[in-house]
Design an enzyme around this catalytic site. Structure first.
Site, PDB file in Angstrom:
ATOM      1  N   HIS A   1      -3.912   4.640   6.708  1.00 53.99           N
ATOM      2  CA  HIS A   1      -2.771   4.114   5.949  1.00 53.99           C
ATOM      3  C   HIS A   1      -1.464   4.489   6.628  1.00 53.99           C
ATOM      4  CE1 HIS A   1      -5.344   3.162   2.456  1.00 53.99           C
ATOM      5  NE2 HIS A   1      -6.028   4.217   2.863  1.00 53.99           N
TER       6      HIS A   1
ATOM      7  N   ASP B   1       0.823  -1.229   0.000  1.00 52.72           N
ATOM      8  CA  ASP B   1       0.000   0.000   0.000  1.00 52.72           C
ATOM      9  C   ASP B   1       0.849   1.268   0.000  1.00 52.72           C
ATOM     10  OD1 ASP B   1      -1.741   2.081   0.704  1.00 52.72           O
ATOM     11  OD2 ASP B   1      -2.329   1.222   2.639  1.00 52.72           O
TER      12      ASP B   1
END
Lengths: 559, 559
Positions: free
Chosen positions: A372, A197
């Site tokens: 994130h 990611d």
């Protein structure tokens, strides 16, 4: 790509999610076995006029449908599950997901009428599944939705790890710790390739813990003399739990407002992901009967979306809830790039109504943290998994590049890092990876019920129409005699105020007449020539007079 | 507002700049004397389709034209001077501005053919001018363009101070110190009302000095092995000087690229605001002949504007300059809200070309600082000027509100703070201020050569057209006989790919025919009814089939 090319090779590629935030779909193929990871949607970019959503082009999968063994879903966010029903319509494959993720998916499948015919397999972080020659296992991660997992795909060529979306939150809500131990064990075994990611690869340091938000919320709830309105992402079940906790701590009831918020609270509650005391949730209609300091309104609209609950409240057009002077409104989210102005306008309207608004970047407001991981967390993941090859995913190109730099910094060889585009492939054979040939990949645009029936020509026309509008010119000729029987009539939309521009349109009329009469006089009688000449003459005239280029549609008929 | 109402009163209001960033225009009126401060433009919001720029509605000034004594300009940014030529076309009044500001204005007036007929008066920070009963003086401020001033308007009702745009930079470039002493002296005299810049009222702390950027630029220039490309705002002459200084320090030549950059460097250079060694500036064509480590390219495009120099370079469509792998590109600006995606895309393209890109918020990249003061600086201004009344200006509503809170914090009475909208007035009489009646204010939209000929109806049509396109239905009837002579023919633009939707359009055709035949059979023959019925029937059918609502334009004729 013929069958021969892929034999005994491992192929890794994305049909969506690389070079963009959205429509994640990754493919791992070994020989005749294909495993898909995620099937997301993307919200349209500003030049995709009139488009509702965007999904990946899956023609590669359709061409190889007999090889697709299943689709594994990492978590329940729209950019990972929103394209699933569209995909399943043309490619009926088993869907593997954890409990909450599957709950959210089933809601979507029901709406699409696909629930009965779709094979759904509930997994948990300890599951192991065999998808042809690919052995799939999972590991828990922290993210802004519960039940998120990373995926470990063991292929005859080696292990491929897909992180899903993740951060490392050492004080998570709901006890969902990232399984660092298992990540280290996978790394220990030796990993061929990591797909990780990249969303926050541009951000230095660590992403703060979701728990911080909880403390801040309690503090604000406590200090608020009247009602508290909290807008956040409906899918952020952890955040919702913290709103509930803050409401408990300050003895407030909660009304849930906005379709997707009601939906998620329902599903997550039913599945045991929310701990809500009995009697705490009240109907929106009931809040007016409660003392203001006993009320929390939990709603959608943290991105200033025009039709959302908070936006309607801010504009005083919500059917059930009004914002009153002295109410506290918390926008517990950071604007997604492109939404800043919408959010700003909502905040403005709320202030105009006399509310106290808490908003802005999480680092200032304290009421939002990202789901994130930032640079240090991305490095930690790289160091835990220790892959030979690295493929940054889930990010726009610059984020992938920054992630690649981080990978270099922790010691991955530059030549072993593949910064790719959707459709680019990495081929692995005999433990060696290299770029393979491209597979088809792209955007499929969804407009209303139409899937893929709006393409570049339609979008180009919408763009033109949006800039200077359209003029329809209707005229009936008697070509043989070279005369105009009726018209020209000019009808315009989106061009100018007709009332103020009568003179202009009168002149335009004369130019069309003159053009047609001259052409017929010169015996130019083909429809195409007549139309082109009218378009050109009128276009030139209008540009000179107005510096605008409306679309011109000549309708020339003959009696 | 009749003459009587304003007699012996002081009126303060904005025709633009309050509740928005852009089209600044403030009005101070005492009795029969009007002084205007600034005449800016605003860039269109995303729902203003096809609009080029937006300027203030000046109908109040036109109605009171005989009272307007002059317009004073605080500095040369577009949101303060960009509306001037439009205003001067209908209201020829003397323009007062400092040297660089006047230089930039004169460039605009020349383009508009207004240079000859406009009275221009050069002022400096020590000037004092009498505009009727209003005595106007100035004080130096720091801002992201040289020669910026604040304005002190001494009226019989008391002193009104307008800060212009400002920050407090204690280590400014080009020695332009803010004149804190004079501000304190004005405050000492007793100030009735302060109008102060709210742009950064949401930002805690202090805005860093422009000098910091200079150090960072030198450092990057030094470490860059190849060419350095710097994109920044053309008007930021201080920044440009620092690019020049860094180029001197690292022995590089500079090519200037982009229309507005060439323009500003020319004007600022001619007027002595840039210190450029002879022979340092080279033509863009010449850079390819120089060693890569001797080159700086200074260009426009820091906001990712589609037609700008940097965007063209990033897309490899610039006529003169290519980005080469290994070049360093510095984006020395923060994206203005709404431009984030454009800038992101430019950065992505530059990375794809192999450049090293330095970008992001100034706090991370180090290559940008704001030109507007943060909260502590706004408090400093409030404490220097010590006004009785406070009117936050130059900001969206939430910024004005935050600024109001700062004013309360430094001790201004809440009831003496006026958070206003454009057109709201503050009336002062006998030293007491209160809200007065509204004056007309609003947006005038400029599209091509048209000023104000595009309004809400046209914009609504453009919006509709942009979402689902248009269908033109052409049919010729013989009403008496109740028959269709020709058509219906359906022409669509921006709706669907015609080739893929033939079936749909065939069906649509039949619905139009059936509708018309039935109506004529029922002796419904009025044009309006026929058209409305066709629109409704077709609209319903298309919505059911596609969930889209294209604009439908029925053209029904009779032979």
């Amino acid at each position: 790509m013929s069958k021969k090319n892929v034999q005994d090779k491992l192929l890794i590629f994305a049909l969506g999610g690389i070079g963009e935030i959205g429509k994640n779909m990754y493919v791992i193929q070994y020989d005749n076995d294909i495993v898909i990871v995620d099937a997301g949607l993307k919200f349209p970019e500003e030049d995709m006029l009139g488009i509702d959503i965007v999904i990946p082009d899956i023609s590669y999968l359709k061409e190889n449908r007999e090889k697709v063994r299943g689709i594994v879903i990492t978590h329940g966010h729209e950019d990972h599950i929103g394209g699933l029903s569209y995909m399943l319509r043309s490619l009926n494959v088993p869907v593997y997901a954890t409990k909450l993720t599957l709950g959210l998916i089933e809601g979507k499948l029901k709406e699409a009428g696909l629930l009965g015919e779709t094979k759904r397999i509930l997994i948990n972080a300890d599951s192991e599944i065999e998808l042809g020659s690919i052995n799939v296992s999972f590991f828990k991660t922290n993210h802004s939705i519960p039940d998120s997992v990373g995926v470990c795909l063991e292929t005859p060529e080696g292990i491929v790890v897909h992180t899903g979306d993740f951060k490392f939150d050492h004080t998570p809500v709901n006890e969902q710790y990232a399984d660092i131990k298992r990540m280290a064990e996978i790394g220990q075994k030796g990993v061929l390739a990591l797909l990780s990611d990249s969303t926050n690869a541009e951000r230095p340091g660590y992403t703060p813990s979701e728990k911080n938000v909880g403390e801040e919320l309690k503090d604000i709830f406590r200090k608020s003399p009247q009602r508290v309105v909290v807008a956040t992402f409906a899918s952020n079940v952890h955040r919702i739990q913290q709103v509930i906790n803050a409401a408990i701590a300050t003895d407030r009831y909660i009304a849930v407002v906005g379709r997707s918020m009601v939906n998620v609270v329902g599903i997550a509650g039913d599945l045991g992901y929310l701990n809500i005391p009995d009697g705490m949730i009240v109907e929106p209609e009931a809040v007016n009967k409660l003392a203001a300091d006993r009320v929390v309104i939990l709603c959608t609209g943290s991105q200033g979306e025009p039709m959302s609950a908070l936006t309607r409240m801010a504009r005083s057009t919500h059917r059930k809830v009004d914002i009153l002077p002295g109410d506290t409104v918390i926008i517990a989210a950071t604007p997604i790039p492109g939404n800043e102005r919408y959010v700003g306008r909502t905040v403005d309207e709320l202030f105009r109504l006399g509310a106290n608004v808490i908003y802005g970047p999480g680092s200032v407001s304290g009421v939002h943290v990202s789901g994130h991981g930032s640079q240090e967390e991305l490095k930690l993941m790289l160091n835990l998994i220790k892959p030979k090859y690295f493929i940054p995913i889930h990010g726009e190109y610059r984020m992938l590049r920054q992630h690649a730099l981080l990978a270099e910094a922790v010691g991955i060889e530059k030549s072993n890092i593949f910064v790719m585009e959707n459709g680019d492939t990495v081929e692995v054979q005999g433990g060696k990876a290299r770029r393979g040939s491209k597979v088809p990949a792209g955007n499929v645009l969804i407009d209303g019920l139409g899937v893929g029936d709006v393409g570049n020509i339609v979008l180009r026309d919408r763009k033109l129409l949006s800039q200077d509008g359209i003029l329809v010119v209707v005229v009936t000729l008697r070509k043989q005699e070279g005369t105009i029987v009726s018209g020209p009539d000019i009808i315009s939309r989106g061009f100018v105020y007709v009332r103020e521009s009568e003179g202009l349109l009168d002149e335009a009329n004369k130019i069309v007449s003159a053009t047609l009469l001259k052409l017929m006089n010169d015996k130019v009688n083909e429809w195409a020539s007549l139309k082109t000449n009218v378009k050109d003459a009128l276009g030139r005239f209008l540009y000179e007079k107005t510096r605008r280029r409306p679309m011109i549609l000549p309708i020339i008929m003959e009696v």
